[in-house]
Design a protein around this motif. Structure first.
Motif, mmCIF file in Angstrom:
data_model
loop_
_atom_site.group_PDB
_atom_site.id
_atom_site.type_symbol
_atom_site.label_atom_id
_atom_site.label_comp_id
_atom_site.label_asym_id
_atom_site.label_seq_id
_atom_site.Cartn_x
_atom_site.Cartn_y
_atom_site.Cartn_z
ATOM 1 N N LEU A 21 60.881 47.055 52.658
ATOM 2 C CA LEU A 21 59.991 46.243 53.469
ATOM 3 C C LEU A 21 59.334 47.073 54.568
ATOM 4 O O LEU A 21 59.860 48.101 54.993
ATOM 5 C CB LEU A 21 60.758 45.079 54.109
ATOM 6 C CG LEU A 21 61.375 44.051 53.165
ATOM 7 C CD1 LEU A 21 61.961 42.898 53.967
ATOM 8 C CD2 LEU A 21 60.354 43.537 52.148
ATOM 9 N N ASN A 22 58.197 46.601 55.044
ATOM 10 C CA ASN A 22 57.488 47.237 56.152
ATOM 11 C C ASN A 22 58.057 46.747 57.483
ATOM 12 O O ASN A 22 58.714 45.697 57.541
ATOM 13 C CB ASN A 22 55.997 46.923 56.073
ATOM 14 C CG ASN A 22 55.348 47.517 54.835
ATOM 15 O OD1 ASN A 22 55.695 48.604 54.391
ATOM 16 N ND2 ASN A 22 54.402 46.797 54.256
ATOM 17 N N PRO A 23 57.785 47.463 58.575
ATOM 18 C CA PRO A 23 58.317 47.046 59.878
ATOM 19 C C PRO A 23 57.874 45.650 60.300
ATOM 20 O O PRO A 23 58.616 44.954 61.013
ATOM 21 C CB PRO A 23 57.760 48.117 60.835
ATOM 22 C CG PRO A 23 57.550 49.318 59.978
ATOM 23 C CD PRO A 23 57.113 48.783 58.643
ATOM 24 N N GLU A 24 56.691 45.225 59.879
ATOM 25 C CA GLU A 24 56.180 43.924 60.296
ATOM 26 C C GLU A 24 56.642 42.783 59.388
ATOM 27 O O GLU A 24 56.365 41.601 59.652
ATOM 28 C CB GLU A 24 54.645 43.937 60.340
ATOM 29 C CG GLU A 24 53.965 44.074 58.989
ATOM 30 C CD GLU A 24 53.787 45.517 58.543
ATOM 31 O OE1 GLU A 24 53.001 45.750 57.605
ATOM 32 O OE2 GLU A 24 54.419 46.419 59.154
ATOM 33 N N ASP A 47 69.469 44.302 61.738
ATOM 34 C CA ASP A 47 68.046 44.546 61.486
ATOM 35 C C ASP A 47 67.228 43.415 62.101
ATOM 36 O O ASP A 47 67.428 42.234 61.784
ATOM 37 C CB ASP A 47 67.792 44.631 59.978
ATOM 38 C CG ASP A 47 66.427 45.209 59.650
ATOM 39 O OD1 ASP A 47 65.419 44.679 60.150
ATOM 40 O OD2 ASP A 47 66.372 46.195 58.878
ATOM 41 N N LYS A 48 66.303 43.776 62.988
ATOM 42 C CA LYS A 48 65.525 42.771 63.710
ATOM 43 C C LYS A 48 64.575 41.990 62.813
ATOM 44 O O LYS A 48 64.041 40.949 63.235
ATOM 45 C CB LYS A 48 64.747 43.438 64.853
ATOM 46 C CG LYS A 48 65.639 44.015 65.944
ATOM 47 C CD LYS A 48 64.818 44.618 67.067
ATOM 48 C CE LYS A 48 65.726 45.172 68.163
ATOM 49 N NZ LYS A 48 64.945 45.784 69.272
ATOM 50 N N ARG A 49 64.346 42.476 61.621
ATOM 51 C CA ARG A 49 63.468 41.741 60.702
ATOM 52 C C ARG A 49 64.157 40.516 60.104
ATOM 53 O O ARG A 49 63.503 39.629 59.558
ATOM 54 C CB ARG A 49 62.992 42.667 59.586
ATOM 55 C CG ARG A 49 62.066 43.776 60.051
ATOM 56 C CD ARG A 49 61.789 44.777 58.948
ATOM 57 N NE ARG A 49 62.999 45.511 58.561
ATOM 58 C CZ ARG A 49 63.023 46.478 57.640
ATOM 59 N NH1 ARG A 49 61.909 46.806 57.006
ATOM 60 N NH2 ARG A 49 64.144 47.107 57.352
ATOM 61 N N ILE A 50 65.477 40.453 60.228
ATOM 62 C CA ILE A 50 66.235 39.327 59.689
ATOM 63 C C ILE A 50 66.283 38.202 60.713
ATOM 64 O O ILE A 50 66.659 38.393 61.868
ATOM 65 C CB ILE A 50 67.669 39.750 59.329
ATOM 66 C CG1 ILE A 50 67.660 40.849 58.273
ATOM 67 C CG2 ILE A 50 68.468 38.541 58.822
ATOM 68 C CD1 ILE A 50 69.048 41.396 57.947
ATOM 69 N N LYS A 51 65.911 36.993 60.278
ATOM 70 C CA LYS A 51 65.946 35.803 61.123
ATOM 71 C C LYS A 51 66.762 34.737 60.399
ATOM 72 O O LYS A 51 66.429 34.362 59.278
ATOM 73 C CB LYS A 51 64.537 35.300 61.410
ATOM 74 C CG LYS A 51 63.644 36.349 62.062
ATOM 75 C CD LYS A 51 62.207 35.891 62.163
ATOM 76 C CE LYS A 51 61.306 36.986 62.720
ATOM 77 N NZ LYS A 51 59.877 36.568 62.752
ATOM 78 N N VAL A 52 67.830 34.275 61.039
ATOM 79 C CA VAL A 52 68.761 33.358 60.402
ATOM 80 C C VAL A 52 68.645 31.965 61.020
ATOM 81 O O VAL A 52 68.602 31.818 62.247
ATOM 82 C CB VAL A 52 70.212 33.864 60.540
ATOM 83 C CG1 VAL A 52 71.180 32.886 59.873
ATOM 84 C CG2 VAL A 52 70.360 35.256 59.940
#
Length: 228
Positions: A21-24, A47-52
């Motif tokens: 995946l890309n940073p955005e 990983d900040k890209r993960i939203k739970v």
């Protein structure tokens, strides 16, 4: 991604996703009140890209995936189970295909819990092909192999309460209202380990229950098309 008690599999799957995946980009996870260490493992990844999000609606995969989709903000949405493994070129291939199609259904390898191939091509095993009536009779749309443009949410959401599964519903509606690409190369390993939430590709439901599922699905599809 919809999760529920996936501690045995979730780390392996998320590693296969995050690496491409890309940073955005974002990984939206809706958890159906897991009682094992699934959420702790996700937090430890860091990983900040993960939203739970915890599922606040009805229980089960249908409504858990609906919540996950509602929280997604991207133009392209790729559905994922908690217990499979993405092949390294999945995300890049999906991005390219969605430039010209509303929905992409990719092939996959069906493997056992040890990663041994059971079917090298799910498409071949299932007899996968496009067409509304074919897929109403014999569904080809498996969520872990699906990705779509955000625009289709205007007519596939919300999910009816009494349909069997979300992926079947989405696929049939896009068959009628959008453009679908069936991509023949496997882009993930689809694990069958005896603890799966669905019986896709395996014997599971009797004739009367299968007929009931199809009648309900046809009725809801017709109602949605006529109301929009």
């Amino acid at each position: 991604m919809a999760t529920y008690n996936g501690e045995k599999y979730i780390l392996r799957q998320l590693q296969s996703i995050l690496s491409q995946l890309n940073p955005e980009d974002e990984v939206i996870i809706s958890d159906d009140n897991s009682t094992d260490t699934t959420l702790a493992i996700i937090v430890q990844i860091g990983d900040k890209r993960i939203k739970v999000y915890k599922n606040q609606g009805l229980r089960g995969p249908l409504h858990n995936f609906e919540q996950a989709i509602r929280h997604a903000s991207g133009n392209y949405i790729i559905l994922s189970d908690q217990d499979d493994v993405w092949m390294p070129d999945k995300a890049q291939t999906i991005r390219s295909l969605l430039k010209n199609h509303d929905l992409v259904l990719t092939n996959c390898e069906v493997v056992d819990q040890n990663g041994t191939i059971i079917h090298a091509s799910y498409f071949k095993h299932r007899g996968t092909k496009s067409g509304f009536w074919h897929n109403l009779y014999k569904n080809s749309y498996m969520g872990c192999c699906m990705a779509f443009r955000r625009e289709i949410l205007t007519y596939v959401m919300p999910f009816p309460t009494h349909i069997h599964m979300h992926d079947w519903w989405i696929g049939l509606l896009v068959e009628l209202k959008g453009s679908v690409c069936f991509y023949p190369q496997p882009l993930l390993q689809y694990f069958r380990h005896g603890e799966n939430a669905s019986t896709t590709g395996e014997p599971g439901y009797g004739l009367l229950k299968r007929l009931k599922h199809r009648v309900f699905m046809l009725w809801h599809v017709a109602a949605r098309i006529l109301s929009r």
